[in-house]
Design a protein around this motif. Structure first.
Motif, PDB file in Angstrom:
ATOM      1  N   ALA A  96      11.320   0.003 -44.521  1.00  8.87           N
ATOM      2  CA  ALA A  96       9.982  -0.384 -44.051  1.00  8.87           C
ATOM      3  C   ALA A  96       9.919  -1.881 -43.772  1.00  8.87           C
ATOM      4  CB  ALA A  96       8.932   0.005 -45.092  1.00  8.87           C
ATOM      5  N   SER A  97       9.768  -2.218 -42.514  1.00  7.14           N
ATOM      6  CA  SER A  97       9.717  -3.618 -42.103  1.00  7.14           C
ATOM      7  C   SER A  97       8.926  -3.683 -40.800  1.00  7.14           C
ATOM      8  CB  SER A  97      11.136  -4.143 -41.894  1.00  7.14           C
ATOM      9  OG  SER A  97      11.134  -5.469 -41.414  1.00  7.14           O
ATOM     10  N   GLY A  98       7.939  -4.551 -40.756  1.00  8.78           N
ATOM     11  CA  GLY A  98       7.135  -4.620 -39.539  1.00  8.78           C
ATOM     12  C   GLY A  98       6.386  -5.925 -39.392  1.00  8.78           C
ATOM     13  N   VAL A  99       5.903  -6.150 -38.181  1.00  8.03           N
ATOM     14  CA  VAL A  99       5.131  -7.358 -37.861  1.00  8.03           C
ATOM     15  C   VAL A  99       3.749  -6.940 -37.379  1.00  8.03           C
ATOM     16  CG1 VAL A  99       4.980  -9.388 -36.375  1.00  8.03           C
ATOM     17  CG2 VAL A  99       7.212  -8.643 -37.234  1.00  8.03           C
ATOM     18  N   LEU A 100       2.738  -7.450 -38.045  1.00 10.85           N
ATOM     19  CA  LEU A 100       1.350  -7.196 -37.663  1.00 10.85           C
ATOM     20  C   LEU A 100       0.924  -8.202 -36.596  1.00 10.85           C
ATOM     21  CD1 LEU A 100      -1.531  -5.931 -38.151  1.00 10.85           C
ATOM     22  CD2 LEU A 100      -1.824  -7.678 -39.920  1.00 10.85           C
ATOM     23  N   VAL A 101       0.349  -7.701 -35.503  1.00 11.61           N
ATOM     24  CA  VAL A 101      -0.218  -8.582 -34.476  1.00 11.61           C
ATOM     25  C   VAL A 101      -1.635  -8.918 -34.934  1.00 11.61           C
ATOM     26  CG1 VAL A 101      -0.892  -8.806 -32.049  1.00 11.61           C
ATOM     27  CG2 VAL A 101       1.175  -7.522 -32.656  1.00 11.61           C
ATOM     28  N   ARG A 102      -1.832 -10.180 -35.352  1.00 14.02           N
ATOM     29  CA  ARG A 102      -3.120 -10.580 -35.934  1.00 14.02           C
ATOM     30  C   ARG A 102      -4.109 -11.130 -34.910  1.00 14.02           C
ATOM     31  NH1 ARG A 102      -4.731 -10.599 -41.032  1.00 14.02           N
ATOM     32  NH2 ARG A 102      -6.472 -11.810 -40.267  1.00 14.02           N
ATOM     33  N   ALA A 114     -10.235 -11.678 -29.404  1.00 10.82           N
ATOM     34  CA  ALA A 114      -9.242 -10.869 -30.132  1.00 10.82           C
ATOM     35  C   ALA A 114      -8.641 -11.678 -31.275  1.00 10.82           C
ATOM     36  CB  ALA A 114      -8.159 -10.383 -29.176  1.00 10.82           C
ATOM     37  N   SER A 115      -9.518 -12.330 -32.056  1.00 10.24           N
ATOM     38  CA  SER A 115      -9.058 -13.222 -33.129  1.00 10.24           C
ATOM     39  C   SER A 115      -9.056 -12.527 -34.490  1.00 10.24           C
ATOM     40  CB  SER A 115      -9.925 -14.479 -33.176  1.00 10.24           C
ATOM     41  OG  SER A 115     -11.266 -14.107 -33.449  1.00 10.24           O
ATOM     42  N   GLY A 116      -8.362 -11.426 -34.562  1.00  8.40           N
ATOM     43  CA  GLY A 116      -8.211 -10.668 -35.798  1.00  8.40           C
ATOM     44  C   GLY A 116      -7.589  -9.330 -35.466  1.00  8.40           C
ATOM     45  N   PRO A 117      -6.865  -8.701 -36.403  1.00  2.12           N
ATOM     46  CA  PRO A 117      -6.150  -7.463 -36.089  1.00  2.12           C
ATOM     47  C   PRO A 117      -7.049  -6.320 -35.623  1.00  2.12           C
ATOM     48  CG  PRO A 117      -5.998  -7.970 -38.444  1.00  2.12           C
ATOM     49  CD  PRO A 117      -6.623  -9.151 -37.785  1.00  2.12           C
ATOM     50  N   LYS A 170       4.912 -16.934 -47.640  1.00  2.72           N
ATOM     51  CA  LYS A 170       4.464 -17.562 -46.383  1.00  2.72           C
ATOM     52  C   LYS A 170       5.061 -16.839 -45.174  1.00  2.72           C
ATOM     53  CE  LYS A 170       3.408 -22.098 -48.192  1.00  2.72           C
ATOM     54  NZ  LYS A 170       3.579 -23.541 -48.034  1.00  2.72           N
ATOM     55  N   TRP A 171       4.520 -15.660 -44.918  1.00  6.75           N
ATOM     56  CA  TRP A 171       5.017 -14.840 -43.820  1.00  6.75           C
ATOM     57  C   TRP A 171       3.960 -14.647 -42.734  1.00  6.75           C
ATOM     58  CZ3 TRP A 171       8.274 -10.240 -46.178  1.00  6.75           C
ATOM     59  CH2 TRP A 171       9.496 -10.755 -46.661  1.00  6.75           C
ATOM     60  N   ARG A 172       3.102 -15.636 -42.540  1.00  9.92           N
ATOM     61  CA  ARG A 172       2.153 -15.614 -41.422  1.00  9.92           C
ATOM     62  C   ARG A 172       2.434 -16.835 -40.565  1.00  9.92           C
ATOM     63  NH1 ARG A 172      -3.593 -17.260 -40.307  1.00  9.92           N
ATOM     64  NH2 ARG A 172      -3.665 -18.287 -42.324  1.00  9.92           N
ATOM     65  N   TRP A 173       2.427 -16.618 -39.247  1.00 10.37           N
ATOM     66  CA  TRP A 173       2.658 -17.712 -38.300  1.00 10.37           C
ATOM     67  C   TRP A 173       1.552 -17.706 -37.268  1.00 10.37           C
ATOM     68  CZ3 TRP A 173       6.330 -14.778 -40.540  1.00 10.37           C
ATOM     69  CH2 TRP A 173       7.411 -15.432 -41.143  1.00 10.37           C
ATOM     70  N   TYR A 174       1.151 -18.899 -36.844  1.00 14.17           N
ATOM     71  CA  TYR A 174       0.208 -18.958 -35.725  1.00 14.17           C
ATOM     72  C   TYR A 174       0.457 -20.182 -34.860  1.00 14.17           C
ATOM     73  CZ  TYR A 174      -2.922 -22.121 -38.480  1.00 14.17           C
ATOM     74  OH  TYR A 174      -3.474 -23.154 -39.212  1.00 14.17           O
ATOM     75  N   GLY A 179      -7.136 -21.530 -30.119  1.00 12.40           N
ATOM     76  CA  GLY A 179      -8.454 -21.325 -30.723  1.00 12.40           C
ATOM     77  C   GLY A 179      -8.709 -19.863 -31.036  1.00 12.40           C
ATOM     78  N   SER A 180      -7.714 -19.012 -30.808  1.00 19.24           N
ATOM     79  CA  SER A 180      -7.885 -17.565 -31.017  1.00 19.24           C
ATOM     80  C   SER A 180      -7.363 -17.094 -32.378  1.00 19.24           C
ATOM     81  CB  SER A 180      -7.152 -16.789 -29.910  1.00 19.24           C
ATOM     82  OG  SER A 180      -7.633 -17.153 -28.645  1.00 19.24           O
ATOM     83  N   VAL A 181      -6.842 -18.016 -33.174  1.00 18.80           N
ATOM     84  CA  VAL A 181      -6.269 -17.672 -34.488  1.00 18.80           C
ATOM     85  C   VAL A 181      -7.375 -17.161 -35.415  1.00 18.80           C
ATOM     86  CG1 VAL A 181      -5.131 -18.695 -36.514  1.00 18.80           C
ATOM     87  CG2 VAL A 181      -4.407 -19.338 -34.206  1.00 18.80           C
ATOM     88  N   SER A 182      -7.063 -16.128 -36.200  1.00 23.24           N
ATOM     89  CA  SER A 182      -8.084 -15.510 -37.053  1.00 23.24           C
ATOM     90  C   SER A 182      -8.549 -16.439 -38.173  1.00 23.24           C
ATOM     91  CB  SER A 182      -7.577 -14.192 -37.632  1.00 23.24           C
ATOM     92  OG  SER A 182      -6.491 -14.411 -38.510  1.00 23.24           O
TER      93      SER A 182
END
Length: 194
Positions: A96-102, A114-117, A170-174, A179-182
């Motif tokens: 199980a390994s995946g990347v969430l599009v936030r 679209a500033s949140g999943p 620390k597995w979140r990147w933006y 200005g669209s970051v959640s």
């Protein structure tokens, strides 16, 4: 339509390597011949069965089965029974390994559209019917490679959001200038609107 611009084994890597590389890539949804929505991925989160926040940490279930599937496929689930979340399966099968599009920036629209999943899937019309679809091999929803180079200094790496376990990883990147970051890191100011 050129969609297959990713290196061959792009998705066959750990989610923490794929997640920052997806920043700046394009998410496209084709509704019909004339209606298409396209945006730039500006925020991602990585999950892996090695840590407790991952849906596959305990075991494989009917709901999370596709997260254990083929790298380069979509894993879509319903969060809190309310909104869908779009993930890309990475690494290897049976792991199980995946990347969430936030968050996604859609030009000529409100930057926060679209500033949140949950907003991403609402705007792009993503539901459970997209679960297990191949990211590069379908005609309705796909991701294509970024056109510009994004350097490490353009990204902020920080902790993930909305989880109760493994909160310090620390597995979140933006994308810093988006200005669209959640949710921004404390002290990181919102850039002026374009």
């Amino acid at each position: 339509m050129k969609k297959h611009l990713f290196p061959k084994n792009f998705f066959c890597r750990h989610s923490k390597l794929v997640a920052p590389d997806l920043i700046g890539c394009y998410l496209t949804k084709k509704n019909n011949e004339k209606d298409q929505i396209k945006g730039i991925i500006v925020e991602t989160e990585a999950y892996s069965q090695e840590e407790e926040a991952c849906h596959g940490f305990h075991k494989i279930t009917k709901t999370n089965k596709s997260l254990f599937g083929k790298p380069g496929t979509f894993y879509v689930y319903k969060s809190y029974g309310i909104h869908h979340c779009l993930n890309i399966v990475t690494d290897k099968e049976n792991f199980a390994s995946g990347v969430l599009v936030r968050a996604v920036f859609i030009s000529k629209n409100n930057e926060r559209l679209a500033s949140g999943p949950g907003l991403v899937t609402k705007i792009f019309g993503v539901d459970l019917s997209f679960n297990s679809l191949e990211v590069l091999n379908n005609k309705s929803l796909w991701i294509s490679q970024r056109k510009t180079t994004i350097e490490e200094k353009d990204l902020i790496q920080t902790t993930r959001i909305g989880i109760s376990k493994a909160k310090n990883i620390k597995w979140r990147w933006y994308l810093k200038n988006s200005g669209s970051v959640s949710k921004r890191l404390k002290g990181d100011r919102m850039p002026k609107s374009k």
